[in-house]
Design a protein around this motif. Structure first.
Motif, PDB file in Angstrom:
ATOM      1  N   GLN B  50       0.829  -1.213   0.000  1.00  0.00           N
ATOM      2  CA  GLN B  50       0.000   0.000   0.000  1.00  0.00           C
ATOM      3  C   GLN B  50       0.865   1.266   0.000  1.00  0.00           C
ATOM      4  OE1 GLN B  50      -0.089  -2.206   2.502  1.00  0.00           O
ATOM      5  NE2 GLN B  50      -2.018  -3.308   2.277  1.00  0.00           N
ATOM      6  N   ASN B  51       2.073   1.129   0.554  1.00  0.00           N
ATOM      7  CA  ASN B  51       2.869   2.336   0.792  1.00  0.00           C
ATOM      8  C   ASN B  51       4.036   2.504  -0.175  1.00  0.00           C
ATOM      9  OD1 ASN B  51       1.266   3.020   2.936  1.00  0.00           O
ATOM     10  ND2 ASN B  51       2.498   1.822   4.385  1.00  0.00           N
ATOM     11  N   THR B  52       3.958   1.979  -1.391  1.00  0.00           N
ATOM     12  CA  THR B  52       5.108   2.091  -2.297  1.00  0.00           C
ATOM     13  C   THR B  52       5.255   3.522  -2.801  1.00  0.00           C
ATOM     14  OG1 THR B  52       3.713   1.443  -4.127  1.00  0.00           O
ATOM     15  CG2 THR B  52       5.026  -0.296  -3.091  1.00  0.00           C
ATOM     16  N   LEU B  53       6.514   3.905  -2.978  1.00  0.00           N
ATOM     17  CA  LEU B  53       6.874   5.179  -3.624  1.00  0.00           C
ATOM     18  C   LEU B  53       6.169   6.398  -3.046  1.00  0.00           C
ATOM     19  CD1 LEU B  53       6.961   3.893  -7.294  1.00  0.00           C
ATOM     20  CD2 LEU B  53       8.884   4.331  -5.777  1.00  0.00           C
ATOM     21  N   LEU B  54       6.062   6.449  -1.729  1.00  0.00           N
ATOM     22  CA  LEU B  54       5.468   7.625  -1.116  1.00  0.00           C
ATOM     23  C   LEU B  54       6.461   8.769  -1.074  1.00  0.00           C
ATOM     24  CD1 LEU B  54       3.513   6.113   1.909  1.00  0.00           C
ATOM     25  CD2 LEU B  54       2.646   6.824  -0.339  1.00  0.00           C
ATOM     26  N   SER B  55       5.968   9.976  -1.219  1.00  0.00           N
ATOM     27  CA  SER B  55       6.839  11.140  -1.069  1.00  0.00           C
ATOM     28  C   SER B  55       7.060  11.368   0.422  1.00  0.00           C
ATOM     29  CB  SER B  55       6.170  12.368  -1.684  1.00  0.00           C
ATOM     30  OG  SER B  55       6.020  12.182  -3.060  1.00  0.00           O
ATOM     31  N   PRO B  56       8.074  12.184   0.746  1.00  0.00           N
ATOM     32  CA  PRO B  56       8.345  12.447   2.162  1.00  0.00           C
ATOM     33  C   PRO B  56       7.107  12.979   2.869  1.00  0.00           C
ATOM     34  CG  PRO B  56      10.094  13.305   0.809  1.00  0.00           C
ATOM     35  CD  PRO B  56       9.061  12.781  -0.127  1.00  0.00           C
ATOM     36  N   SER B  57       6.879  12.500   4.068  1.00  0.00           N
ATOM     37  CA  SER B  57       5.741  12.957   4.858  1.00  0.00           C
ATOM     38  C   SER B  57       6.143  12.881   6.316  1.00  0.00           C
ATOM     39  CB  SER B  57       4.550  12.038   4.607  1.00  0.00           C
ATOM     40  OG  SER B  57       4.864  10.743   5.098  1.00  0.00           O
ATOM     41  N   SER B  58       5.232  13.239   7.206  1.00  0.00           N
ATOM     42  CA  SER B  58       5.598  13.214   8.627  1.00  0.00           C
ATOM     43  C   SER B  58       5.775  11.783   9.123  1.00  0.00           C
ATOM     44  CB  SER B  58       4.537  13.944   9.453  1.00  0.00           C
ATOM     45  OG  SER B  58       3.280  13.350   9.216  1.00  0.00           O
ATOM     46  N   LEU B  62      11.643  10.494   4.698  1.00  0.00           N
ATOM     47  CA  LEU B  62      12.310  10.504   3.395  1.00  0.00           C
ATOM     48  C   LEU B  62      11.524   9.696   2.369  1.00  0.00           C
ATOM     49  CD1 LEU B  62      16.039  10.024   4.497  1.00  0.00           C
ATOM     50  CD2 LEU B  62      14.879  12.140   3.899  1.00  0.00           C
ATOM     51  N   GLY B  63      10.283   9.406   2.666  1.00  0.00           N
ATOM     52  CA  GLY B  63       9.452   8.661   1.726  1.00  0.00           C
ATOM     53  C   GLY B  63       9.725   7.168   1.780  1.00  0.00           C
ATOM     54  N   THR B  64       9.144   6.435   0.803  1.00  0.00           N
ATOM     55  CA  THR B  64       9.349   4.985   0.775  1.00  0.00           C
ATOM     56  C   THR B  64       9.847   4.563  -0.602  1.00  0.00           C
ATOM     57  OG1 THR B  64       7.089   4.655   0.023  1.00  0.00           O
ATOM     58  CG2 THR B  64       7.476   4.559   2.402  1.00  0.00           C
ATOM     59  N   ASP B  65      10.392   3.353  -0.685  1.00  0.00           N
ATOM     60  CA  ASP B  65      10.871   2.876  -1.976  1.00  0.00           C
ATOM     61  C   ASP B  65       9.803   2.030  -2.672  1.00  0.00           C
ATOM     62  OD1 ASP B  65      10.874   0.477  -0.697  1.00  0.00           O
ATOM     63  OD2 ASP B  65      13.057   0.271  -0.607  1.00  0.00           O
ATOM     64  N   ASP B  66      10.208   1.355  -3.754  1.00  0.00           N
ATOM     65  CA  ASP B  66       9.205   0.685  -4.575  1.00  0.00           C
ATOM     66  C   ASP B  66       8.603  -0.544  -3.890  1.00  0.00           C
ATOM     67  OD1 ASP B  66      11.608  -0.535  -4.679  1.00  0.00           O
ATOM     68  OD2 ASP B  66      11.529  -1.028  -6.811  1.00  0.00           O
ATOM     69  N   SER B 237      22.122   1.453  -6.099  1.00  0.00           N
ATOM     70  CA  SER B 237      22.007   0.817  -7.406  1.00  0.00           C
ATOM     71  C   SER B 237      20.585   0.337  -7.654  1.00  0.00           C
ATOM     72  CB  SER B 237      23.002  -0.340  -7.528  1.00  0.00           C
ATOM     73  OG  SER B 237      22.728  -1.324  -6.568  1.00  0.00           O
ATOM     74  N   GLU B 238      19.920  -0.143  -6.591  1.00  0.00           N
ATOM     75  CA  GLU B 238      18.577  -0.661  -6.802  1.00  0.00           C
ATOM     76  C   GLU B 238      17.563   0.450  -7.019  1.00  0.00           C
ATOM     77  OE1 GLU B 238      18.022  -3.189  -3.435  1.00  0.00           O
ATOM     78  OE2 GLU B 238      19.442  -4.673  -4.194  1.00  0.00           O
ATOM     79  N   ASN B 239      17.860   1.650  -6.488  1.00  0.00           N
ATOM     80  CA  ASN B 239      16.867   2.729  -6.588  1.00  0.00           C
ATOM     81  C   ASN B 239      17.166   3.743  -7.695  1.00  0.00           C
ATOM     82  OD1 ASN B 239      15.637   1.453  -4.499  1.00  0.00           O
ATOM     83  ND2 ASN B 239      16.359   2.880  -2.931  1.00  0.00           N
ATOM     84  N   ILE B 240      18.230   3.470  -8.495  1.00  0.00           N
ATOM     85  CA  ILE B 240      18.498   4.383  -9.602  1.00  0.00           C
ATOM     86  C   ILE B 240      17.260   4.481 -10.489  1.00  0.00           C
ATOM     87  CG2 ILE B 240      19.680   4.521 -11.832  1.00  0.00           C
ATOM     88  CD1 ILE B 240      22.199   4.115 -10.628  1.00  0.00           C
ATOM     89  N   ALA B 241      16.591   3.353 -10.682  1.00  0.00           N
ATOM     90  CA  ALA B 241      15.422   3.335 -11.555  1.00  0.00           C
ATOM     91  C   ALA B 241      14.308   4.218 -11.005  1.00  0.00           C
ATOM     92  CB  ALA B 241      14.923   1.896 -11.707  1.00  0.00           C
ATOM     93  N   LEU B 242      14.378   4.564  -9.722  1.00  0.00           N
ATOM     94  CA  LEU B 242      13.308   5.357  -9.115  1.00  0.00           C
ATOM     95  C   LEU B 242      13.569   6.857  -9.181  1.00  0.00           C
ATOM     96  CD1 LEU B 242      12.743   3.262  -5.853  1.00  0.00           C
ATOM     97  CD2 LEU B 242      11.825   2.891  -8.147  1.00  0.00           C
ATOM     98  N   LEU B 243      14.642   7.238  -9.904  1.00  0.00           N
ATOM     99  CA  LEU B 243      15.007   8.670  -9.931  1.00  0.00           C
ATOM    100  C   LEU B 243      13.836   9.532 -10.399  1.00  0.00           C
ATOM    101  CD1 LEU B 243      18.679   9.075 -11.164  1.00  0.00           C
ATOM    102  CD2 LEU B 243      17.700   9.593  -8.946  1.00  0.00           C
ATOM    103  N   GLN B 244      13.044   8.998 -11.316  1.00  0.00           N
ATOM    104  CA  GLN B 244      11.904   9.765 -11.813  1.00  0.00           C
ATOM    105  C   GLN B 244      10.840   9.937 -10.732  1.00  0.00           C
ATOM    106  OE1 GLN B 244      11.572  10.831 -15.051  1.00  0.00           O
ATOM    107  NE2 GLN B 244      12.805   9.470 -16.327  1.00  0.00           N
ATOM    108  N   SER B 245      10.525   8.811 -10.031  1.00  0.00           N
ATOM    109  CA  SER B 245       9.377   8.833  -9.136  1.00  0.00           C
ATOM    110  C   SER B 245       9.735   9.196  -7.698  1.00  0.00           C
ATOM    111  CB  SER B 245       8.689   7.466  -9.172  1.00  0.00           C
ATOM    112  OG  SER B 245       9.672   6.449  -9.116  1.00  0.00           O
ATOM    113  N   GLN B 246      10.822   8.619  -7.173  1.00  0.00           N
ATOM    114  CA  GLN B 246      11.154   8.887  -5.772  1.00  0.00           C
ATOM    115  C   GLN B 246      12.669   9.066  -5.652  1.00  0.00           C
ATOM    116  OE1 GLN B 246      11.522   9.795  -2.906  1.00  0.00           O
ATOM    117  NE2 GLN B 246      11.071   8.205  -1.393  1.00  0.00           N
TER     118      GLN B 246
END
Lengths: 319, 281, 634
Positions: B50-58, B62-66, B237-246
């Motif tokens: 439910q919580n993938t790729l969230l932007s930073p919040s309280s 720092l948000g969440t990953d994929d 390395s695993e989150n390079i692909a997330l540069l667009q989204s997170q």
């Protein structure tokens, strides 16, 4: 003079040939050190019928004593026959040369950038201590030395590839102009690391030299400031600068692997990572020999450069 | 020719603010390594679709990953893997490198020059690539990477200590100690070691930064650390692909790595400068 | 390479200018200090100095007096982080605050500087010829043609006594120190300046080379009619080189006058002390007139007389008021508050100094043999390039005797000392120490080794490196006492040693950093004495010290010897020093002893020509020491 250079180069080459020999031995031993038996290392997951096993054993002489195997391997390696990749079943040499273009372009681009920016910045900093230039140089040198190329690359990729898409972020480009465009971000990232070293070494070396008596003596005699800086200052600060350039060139070997991985570039480095993750021993051996040869070549260039700038070294080899 | 006292007085004695800051960061890094799992607000390994790729919040600073894992917690916990290896490498190599460097510098002669040839060779090799080749070929994980880096770092330490010891060896007080008939170990440990130990300390910090980066680079390349682990290099390395989204998922561990490395280099450089200034005066 | 001494021959660049008196340089109220305000942490505290055309002015002072700072101020090349105020005018042009082009027009063309260390003042990556003529232009201001350049280089090198044309193409590292200093002088004079400032130009050189360089400099100064400021710590040298002298102490000039006059009749107590600290070469004093304590720094006494704490005539006024340089005679100025009151007392002190008791050397009956060196040989270097350090040396030292070993650098004197101590092992020959053959320390058994270590100890040259910076003085001495086999009462023995060498016991807890050079040498002596040795080898033990401190240490060594009855081997290049502390002397050259005998006999009636050369090269108070007749300038 020519004789001195040749004598020097020959003496260095002899040392380096010895070095390469040692490395080649270690590299060959990898076949045996790798997990599983040597046949696994050579054949990988290739379906292994008794015929195939027999054929490979005969081809690589696995039934012969270790040193004979080494010598015949060395003989083939000297003729640039590095075997086949387990993964692709292609000649290791062919694969490496195909991918070399991107890596060389990237490294050369980064090297030129780093030298063109680093040396002037270091000179500005050393001649104007406690100014903004000095601070900038110190910052660049500390951050450049500390920040790994893949982090710098990642930040650049995000800033100028994703946030403000100024540069293309996939592939290496065809043709010179296109390639420059494609490789600018990777080259800047790679250059940043090099910049750190160049600025650090050049600045401190020049600071030391500018503190010497012969600088004050030259100024006291009325030698023009520009000439004092270049002919008396920078000229005598060159040895550490050359050391830094050598370190930078060797650092580019590791740096390019990281950068190619970050930017998914089709260079030698990316291929190396593939080879390593799939334990493709012949490919790894080829890469290791390539690295060793490059390190040797760079040390030789560095030594020749020392020779060119140091009258003492030249004299010692003349007599 | 400016007199020595003046030179010493001209330089300010207090520790620069920047270096103090760096010390704080280094200590903070160690604290993270020790207590990261306690400090982490979430379970760094808890997937949550439910919580993938969230932007930073309280909740997720720092948000969440994929996979919906909390980035901050993963960075905090990742400090342990990032710091542990380098600390082990640096301590072992400082001990061994100092001992052998002292011996080589004290004795000189043939043994010394042979040993130095070997260390010259080792320290001219690109540490990362040697580690890559060996970990790749030997199929080993983190332990092989640490061992290889350690070997290369020992070479560096030995060279540094040996050079300094050789210099101290020429000093009159060492000759005086020898004419008093003091034993070899006493001369080495009372008269030489204390005068090169500052250099060893400086080197510990510089090496720490270097090894940190090398080991992180290895895991960035997918070697040593298993996939999915809360490790800075792996996350990068695993989150390079997330540069667009997170983007933070990749940038945060990178920033932690750089901040830590820069701080250790700053401390090391400062120690080094302080020693060389003191020696000059 | 051949070296010729130039006269005022046709080679000199410019016709001699006979006119003296026209003022060239005037320094007034010059203050230099650390930071942006020169008065906060001062190095120079209001210096006045004038130099006339064709005049040689000596600037004399011990380390820290600020004399080098003055030289750098004149060419406006102070180290970074210093500032100055006051005024320096060259032919009426103000230099303080002048910038860029104005200064560059002066540097080299009008004022030039010669440095102390010939090994560091030339660009290592430029040939000597290039450095000499790089700034020389032809009549039209153009670069010289190849042939002109060649000619010019040769002419200029000849002028400084270098006849060997190959020097032009040599890099500095291929030349000896003396040669490099000549090239440096040629480069400094390339643009024919009118004023030359020479900062200790001969200090880094051997005595014989030193005289050649000074003679060259004085000759060039006279023939070209240049003004010269000679900065030196060596009074004798300044007396013989200069027309006028300025004596500096703690960043200020304390006395100015005609050289001969100052030498014969010093008025300031400090000048007086300096002169009496100078060991005479012609006789051995019972006690050299040292100045107590160590030199003050320029920032220690902003409001009173900086010399007062060391002055025998100081009154309460001296500790309360700042003396200023005041003319007392037409050609003499002194900065002393009590100058008028001291006339009589100083006169008495001068007479006392001249008649100071000398030692009647009694030919002591040779005692028991302590050291016997026979046919000692030692070679350094590889098979390709060999340096013979010792070439068959024979030396004998009896118990209780003090023996000097004199020679220049490369004579093998230090190698000999190291062989005695086992710091080096000779290739051949024998060393017998108190009956034990110690030719090879590595072969001694445990007992003999321990005996040998307690028989002979050494005091080293460099006070900076003689003590381990990480150990306190007390720890250094305690270690040495224990090395001598003492287990109980170590602290008492340490305290006794400190008393013996005149160190306050409070220093026991301090690290070497907190000590002055003289105090460190005292600790080094105490360390050597800690094992109760029969022989102490002093290797140039006073040569790095200021002259006033050197005298203290020489006196201490003499006292210790008569008190403890130990033998001393005193290794030095300085003949006057060797005279003060030794009974017998060996003169060494190129690894061999060329002459030996009772010190007085050897120095008064030398039989070997090398000894005669050394004797004539040692600076003396006479003006004709340089061998330039006074008429030459007339």
């Amino acid at each position: 003079m020519v004789k001195a250079v040749v004598g020097y180069a020959v003496s260095r080459l002899a040392l380096m040939a010895g070095l390469l020999l040692v490395v080649s031995f270690v590299v060959f031993s990898l076949t045996y050190l790798a997990p599983g038996d040597p046949l696994d290392a050579i054949a990988g997951n290739f379906p292994r019928t008794p015929e195939v096993t027999a054929a490979l054993t005969a081809q690589y002489g696995l039934d012969r004593p270790f040193h004979e195997q080494y010598l015949s391997w060395l003989g083939r390696a000297v003729q640039l026959d590095l075997g086949e990749s387990i993964m692709t079943r292609q000649s290791v040499l062919v694969e490496i040369t195909e991918r070399m273009g991107v890596t060389l372009f990237l490294s050369a681009y980064a090297f030129v950038l780093a030298v063109a920016l680093g040396v002037p910045l270091a000179v500005l900093a050393a001649t104007r201590p406690r100014t903004i230039w000095d601070r900038l140089a110190v910052t660049v040198s500390v951050v450049g030395v500390s920040a790994p190329a893949f982090v710098t690359g990642l930040v650049l990729l995000y800033l100028f590839g994703v946030r403000w898409p100024v540069f293309p972020i996939y592939a290496a480009g065809d043709g010179f102009a296109d390639r420059v465009a494609h490789l600018t971000l990777p080259a800047v990232a790679l250059a940043f690391m090099a910049l750190g070293l160049i600025v650090k070494f050049t600045r401190s070396s020049l600071l030391t030299v500018l503190d010497q008596d012969y600088i004050t003596f030259a100024r006291a005699r009325g030698v023009p400031p520009r000439r004092v800086l270049l002919r008396y200052g920078l000229r005598n600060a060159l040895v550490p600068v050359i050391t830094a350039l050598g370190l930078v060139l060797i650092g580019m070997l590791s740096g390019s692997v990281l950068i190619e991985q970050t930017f998914s570039l089709p260079g030698v480095g990316g291929r190396m990572v593939e080879a390593v993750t799939s334990t493709d021993i012949p490919m790894i051996q080829g890469m290791a020999l390539l690295i060793a040869a490059t390190v040797v070549l760079i040390s030789l260039l560095v030594d020749l450069a020392y020779f060119a700038v140091s009258p003492d070294l030249r004299r010692r080899f003349r007599s | 020719m400016i007199e020595p006292q003046t030179r010493r007085r001209a330089r300010s004695r207090r520790i620069p603010l920047l270096v103090l800051g760096a010390v704080v960061v280094v200590l903070g890094g160690f604290a993270m390594a020790a207590f990261g799992s306690v400090l982490a607000p979430h379970d760094p390994y808890a997937d949550s679709l439910q919580n993938t790729l969230l932007s930073p919040s309280s909740t997720y600073w720092l948000g969440t990953d994929d996979a919906g894992r909390d980035v901050l917690s993963r960075v905090l916990v990742g400090a342990r893997l990032a710091v542990l290896g380098p600390v082990v490498v640096v301590i072992v190599s400082a001990l061994i490198g100092t001992l052998f460097g002292l011996l080589a510098g004290y004795h000189g002669g043939v043994v010394d020059s042979v040993v130095m040839r070997v260390t010259d060779l080792l320290s001219s090799l690109p540490a990362l690539l040697v580690a890559v080749v060996l970990t790749g070929a030997l199929g080993g994980g983190y332990a092989v990477a640490v061992a290889v880096t350690c070997l290369l770092t020992i070479a560096v330490d030995m060279r540094v200590v040996r050079g300094a010891a050789l210099e101290v060896r020429q000093k009159a007080y060492v000759a005086a100690a020898m004419t008093l008939g003091l034993g070899k170990w006493r001369v080495m440990f009372v008269h030489i070691l204390p005068n090169v130990v500052g250099l060893v300390v400086a080197n510990v910090f510089l090496n720490l930064a270097h090894v940190l980066v090398v080991l992180a680079a290895l895991s960035f390349l997918g070697l040593g650390i298993p996939p999915g682990a809360a490790d800075w290099g792996r996350m990068l390395s695993e989150n390079i692909a997330l540069l667009q989204s997170q983007p933070l998922a990749a940038i945060a561990p990178g920033a932690a790595l750089v901040l830590f490395a820069v701080s250790m280099n700053l401390v090391g450089d400062w120690v080094f400068d302080t020693i060389s200034n003191r020696e000059r005066s | 390479m051949t070296v010729a001494i130039p006269g005022s021959g046709p080679d000199s660049g410019r016709a001699p200018v006979g006119v003296q008196g026209e003022s060239l340089l005037e320094v007034t109220g010059l203050r230099v200090g650390v930071g942006s305000d020169p008065t906060l942490r001062p190095l120079l505290r209001g210096v006045d100095l004038t130099v006339a055309r064709g005049e040689a002015v000596g600037l004399v002072g011990e380390s820290g007096s600020g004399k080098s700072m003055l030289a750098r101020s004149v060419v406006q090349l102070l180290p970074r982080g210093l500032s100055m105020d006051g005024s320096i005018t060259y032919q009426g042009r103000e230099l303080v605050g002048a910038r860029g082009a104005a200064l560059r027009a002066l540097r080299g063309r009008e004022i030039s500087l010669i440095f102390q260390d010939p090994f560091t003042m030339l660009n290592p990556t430029m040939t000597c010829g290039d450095q000499v003529v790089e700034l020389v232009r032809d009549e039209n201001g153009r670069r010289l043609t190849r042939e002109r350049r060649r000619e010019e280089v040769e002419r200029r090198l000849r002028e400084v006594g270098i006849r060997d044309a190959s020097v032009a193409d040599a890099y500095p590292s291929e030349l000896s120190g003396g040669m490099r200093q000549r090239v440096g002088i040629a480069a400094a004079l390339a643009l024919d300046p009118n004023l030359v400032i020479a900062d200790e130009p001969s200090t880094a050189l051997d005595v014989t080379t030193q005289r050649e360089i000074l003679r060259l400099l004085r000759g060039l100064q006279r023939s070209r009619g240049m003004g010269l400021i000679l900065i030196t710590h060596d009074l004798r040298l300044a007396f013989s080189m200069c027309d006028r002298l300025a004596v500096m102490y703690a960043g200020a000039v304390v006395e100015v006058g005609d050289a001969r006059d100052v030498a014969e009749r010093p008025i300031h107590p400090y000048t007086m002390g300096l002169i009496s600290s100078e060991p005479p070469a012609d006789r051995r004093l019972v006690r050299i007139g040292a100045i107590p304590g160590t030199a003050a720094r320029a920032d220690e006494h902003p409001e009173d007389c900086a010399f007062a704490p060391r002055c025998a005539w100081a009154s309460s006024r001296c500790g309360a008021e700042l003396p200023v340089l005041t003319p007392v005679e037409p050609t003499r100025s002194v900065a002393c508050l009590r100058v008028d009151e001291l006339t009589v007392e100083l006169e008495r002190a001068r007479t006392q100094m001249q008649n100071a008791a000398s030692v009647e050397v009694e030919q002591s009956a040779a005692g028991q043999s302590l050291v016997r060196v026979r046919e000692l040989r030692k070679t350094y270097g590889s098979a390709r390039r060999q340096v013979v350090a010792l070439d068959g040396v024979d030396i004998d030292i009896s118990a209780g005797e003090s023996v000097g070993i004199v020679g220049e650098s490369g004579s093998g004197k230090s190698t000999l000392a190291k062989c005695l101590l086992g710091l080096e092992t000779a290739d051949a020959g024998s060393v017998v120490l108190d009956g034990v053959d110690v030719s090879d320390y590595a072969r001694l058994d445990r007992r003999d080794l321990a005996t040998a270590r307690r028989t002979v100890q050494m005091v080293f040259q460099d006070p900076q490196s003689t003590l381990n910076p990480s150990l306190s003085i007390g720890a250094v001495l305690a270690e040495a006492v224990r090395a001598g086999g003492v287990r109980d009462g170590v602290p008492d023995r340490v305290a006794a040693l400190m008393d013996q060498v005149g160190l306050p016991r409070t220093l026991a807890t301090r690290k070497p950093r907190a000590l002055s050079g003289g105090q460190r040498q005292r600790v080094a002596i105490a360390r050597a004495l800690a094992v109760n040795p029969k022989l102490v080898v002093c290797d140039e033990a006073v040569s790095a010290l200021d002259v006033s401190v050197q005298a203290q240490i020489l006196n201490l060594l003499n006292e210790l010897r008569s008190e403890l009855g130990i033998s001393i081997v005193f290794i030095t290049h300085d003949l006057a020093v060797v005279r003060q502390v030794t009974d017998r002397v060996y003169v060494m050259r190129h690894g061999a002893v060329v002459e030996g005998g009772p010190t007085a006999d050897v120095l008064d009636r030398p039989s070997h020509e090398y000894t005669r050369l050394l004797l004539s090269a040692a600076p003396s108070l006479s003006a004709d020491w340089l061998g330039i007749s006074e008429e030459a300038s007339a």
